[in-house]
Design a protein around this motif. Structure first.
Motif, mmCIF file in Angstrom:
data_model
loop_
_atom_site.group_PDB
_atom_site.id
_atom_site.type_symbol
_atom_site.label_atom_id
_atom_site.label_comp_id
_atom_site.label_asym_id
_atom_site.label_seq_id
_atom_site.Cartn_x
_atom_site.Cartn_y
_atom_site.Cartn_z
ATOM 1 N N GLU A 72 30.347 50.377 34.633
ATOM 2 C CA GLU A 72 29.304 51.311 34.212
ATOM 3 C C GLU A 72 28.203 51.454 35.250
ATOM 4 O OE1 GLU A 72 27.227 54.141 32.180
ATOM 5 O OE2 GLU A 72 29.315 53.483 31.991
ATOM 6 N N PRO A 73 27.719 50.352 35.883
ATOM 7 C CA PRO A 73 26.733 50.536 36.964
ATOM 8 C C PRO A 73 27.291 51.394 38.094
ATOM 9 C CG PRO A 73 26.790 48.243 36.263
ATOM 10 C CD PRO A 73 27.957 48.920 35.611
ATOM 11 N N GLY A 74 28.581 51.221 38.386
ATOM 12 C CA GLY A 74 29.216 52.034 39.416
ATOM 13 C C GLY A 74 29.275 53.496 39.022
ATOM 14 N N ARG A 75 29.529 53.761 37.763
ATOM 15 C CA ARG A 75 29.572 55.153 37.293
ATOM 16 C C ARG A 75 28.207 55.811 37.454
ATOM 17 N NH1 ARG A 75 29.068 58.651 32.943
ATOM 18 N NH2 ARG A 75 27.804 57.134 31.820
ATOM 19 N N GLN A 76 27.141 55.078 37.175
ATOM 20 C CA GLN A 76 25.797 55.619 37.349
ATOM 21 C C GLN A 76 25.520 55.910 38.823
ATOM 22 O OE1 GLN A 76 23.780 56.559 34.855
ATOM 23 N NE2 GLN A 76 25.438 55.925 33.483
ATOM 24 N N ASN A 77 25.979 55.032 39.708
ATOM 25 C CA ASN A 77 25.826 55.292 41.145
ATOM 26 C C ASN A 77 26.561 56.556 41.560
ATOM 27 O OD1 ASN A 77 24.267 52.993 41.579
ATOM 28 N ND2 ASN A 77 26.017 51.716 42.138
ATOM 29 N N LEU A 78 27.744 56.760 40.991
ATOM 30 C CA LEU A 78 28.528 57.949 41.327
ATOM 31 C C LEU A 78 27.857 59.223 40.815
ATOM 32 C CD1 LEU A 78 32.077 56.520 40.615
ATOM 33 C CD2 LEU A 78 31.200 57.229 42.834
#
Length: 310
Positions: A196-202
């Motif tokens: 989920e943190p990665g999705r926010q970065n994307l």
């Protein structure tokens, strides 16, 4: 039947001639709506100006790893072939055991193809987004150019392990058939992340390009502040140095200095193979018709390129 496109690194590329999956539909990115209040560019930019922004693709940060794996497997395959030849001439192999020769030739062919998907290709596969004519240009693996309308591309977040839990995430742009469901070609932006943190970065990463295309260079750079805009070091006209390749690989764990140190026995060999890959590959050159469609005014105040490293 699903097939693989010629775009991207690797013997296969991206899976196409398939319908959008459920995750891609859920994560659809509307170019008319803000994906995030913040923006992120993740050291992926080659050129930036009032006409277009040019970036590297998903595979750029991974260059060298595939060559290293392919090189290691090639050495193993050649070593086994040499051992078989030695035993054959020493008359220590039976006729049945000699049947291993064809297997190792097939294995060697496979790993050589794997190796050559990274080395002796192009140093990178640039993607250019032109806000003046609202077109997207992508450099394919075979040297041909994809041209598509910014508003026609189906932008989404793609999960590499859909249905298996976890998986890497990246922003993917799909060109769809007339049915609006079947994927005929795909391109991928450079940032790869997870969870989920990665999705926010994307979402922040896509928002950088979306805001540039919809609002212009000024608003997107204002949104980036106080973070400086640092460009890649002129990779459109010169090959990167070994040091920059090592720095780029190590920077993938920015903010984690202990891991950066612990992973050096792994990163240093990759950086060497990355240097070999870059030395043996060609710098991609846009055809003149693309340059004509992306002409930049001589007095453009927003020009940023490899000279802007801070």
């Amino acid at each position: 039947m699903s097939t693989f496109s010629a775009y991207g690194m690797g013997p296969q590329g991206f899976l196409v001639n398939r319908p959008l999956n459920e995750y891609e539909r859920e994560q659809h990115l509307n170019v008319k709506k803000s994906a995030s209040e913040q923006v992120l560019y993740d050291l992926s930019l080659i050129k930036f100006n009032s006409t277009f922004v040019e970036c590297v693709d998903k595979w750029y940060s991974m260059r060298g790893f595939v060559a290293m794996v392919g090189g290691a497997l090639s050495v193993i395959a050649l070593g086994m072939q040499g051992l078989l030849l030695y035993l054959a001439f020493s008359e220590k192999l039976s006729v049945v055991e000699l049947l291993g020769f064809p297997f190792f030739f097939v294995f060697l062919w496979f790993v050589a193809k794997f190796l050559l998907s990274d080395a002796f290709t192009y140093t990178h596969y640039p993607i250019r987004l032109n806000r003046q004519n609202r077109r997207v240009y992508a450099f394919r693996r075979d040297g041909s150019i994809l041209k598509a309308g910014w508003d026609e591309v189906y932008w989404t977040i793609y999960n590499t392990k859909l249905g298996m839990g976890g998986g890497d995430l990246n922003v993917m742009g799909h060109l769809l058939e007339k049915d609006g469901v079947t994927i005929k070609e795909s391109i991928a932006l450079s940032l790869v992340d997870a969870g989920e943190p990665g999705r926010q970065n994307l979402l922040q990463f896509f928002e950088f390009f979306r805001r540039y295309m919809e609002e212009g260079p000024g608003p997107v750079l204002d949104a980036l502040k106080p973070v400086p805009l640092i460009m890649l070091p002129g990779i459109d006209h010169q090959k990167e140095s070994w040091f920059f390749g090592w720095e780029h690989l190590t920077g993938g764990m920015k903010g984690l200095p202990l891991l950066q140190i612990l992973f050096q026995p792994f990163l240093l060999p990759i950086s060497l193979f990355r240097w070999i890959v870059m030395r043996t590959s060609k710098i991609p050159m846009w055809p003149q018709w693309v340059e004509d469609e992306c002409a930049v005014a001589p007095d453009d105040p927003w020009v940023r390129d490899g000279r802007h490293r801070a």
